[in-house]
Design a protein around this motif. Structure first.
Motif, PDB file in Angstrom:
ATOM      1  N   ARG A  39     -16.726  34.486  52.097  1.00 11.65           N
ATOM      2  CA  ARG A  39     -16.381  33.515  53.130  1.00 11.65           C
ATOM      3  C   ARG A  39     -16.499  34.152  54.511  1.00 11.65           C
ATOM      4  N   ARG A  42     -20.074  34.556  55.470  1.00 10.90           N
ATOM      5  CA  ARG A  42     -20.654  33.261  55.833  1.00 10.90           C
ATOM      6  C   ARG A  42     -20.240  32.881  57.254  1.00 10.90           C
ATOM      7  N   ALA A  77     -19.268  22.687  59.789  1.00 11.43           N
ATOM      8  CA  ALA A  77     -19.300  23.311  58.462  1.00 11.43           C
ATOM      9  C   ALA A  77     -18.604  24.672  58.399  1.00 11.43           C
ATOM     10  N   PRO A  79     -16.354  27.482  57.587  1.00  8.15           N
ATOM     11  CA  PRO A  79     -15.319  27.529  56.537  1.00  8.15           C
ATOM     12  C   PRO A  79     -14.046  28.243  57.020  1.00  8.15           C
ATOM     13  N   GLU A  81      -9.848  27.743  58.327  1.00  6.24           N
ATOM     14  CA  GLU A  81      -8.689  26.863  58.257  1.00  6.24           C
ATOM     15  C   GLU A  81      -8.356  26.407  59.665  1.00  6.24           C
TER      16      GLU A  81
END
Length: 147
Positions: A39, A42, A77, A79, A81
């Protein structure tokens, strides 16, 4: 004597289950770490893409409409929070995105007549020129974008 044997068997079973549970917890921890690492990679990649697109827009290697579509899609997009409302942070870029996002592309655009493509291009260029100075300010901030 049978009671001792049953106690030993019970203890062996409890120890085996404890070892198995410990192994499963260790594997779960590894999996979480791998997922978090992927994550984070990314996010770094997407942030670099946003910065690169902003730089290309500033250097006029990418028109504002295409850049707005790409950047707004990447921002949506991400990722992370608690994603902030990027349409409030970059309102002019999102406004342009909202105006051009439904324009046909690729095969759909090729299927249009030359006149329809020219009309679409004129409209797109009009939207871009209306917001050019405001978008330039937002692009400058996006060149150093971080989450």
């Amino acid at each position: 004597m049978t009671e001792i044997i049953l106690l030993l068997i019970g203890a062996i079973i409890i120890i085996a289950l404890g070892i198995y549970a410990g192994k499963m917890l260790f594997l779960l921890k590894q999996q979480k770490h791998r997922r978090e690492s992927a994550r984070n990679k990314r996010i770094v990649s997407m942030v670099q893409s946003i910065q690169t697109i902003a730089f290309a827009m500033q250097q006029q290697q990418c028109n504002y409409s295409e850049g707005a579509i790409r950047i707004c899609s990447l921002l949506k997009a991400l990722p992370i929070e608690d994603i902030p409302d990027y349409s409030l942070i970059y309102p002019h870029l999102h406004s342009l995105f909202d105006k051009v996002k439904d324009f046909p592309t690729h095969e759909e655009r090729n299927a249009l007549s030359k006149q329809e493509r020219r009309q679409q291009d004129k409209l797109r260029e009009h939207f871009e020129s209306e917001a050019e100075s405001d978008i330039q300010e937002e692009i400058e901030r996006l060149k150093t974008f971080t989450c």
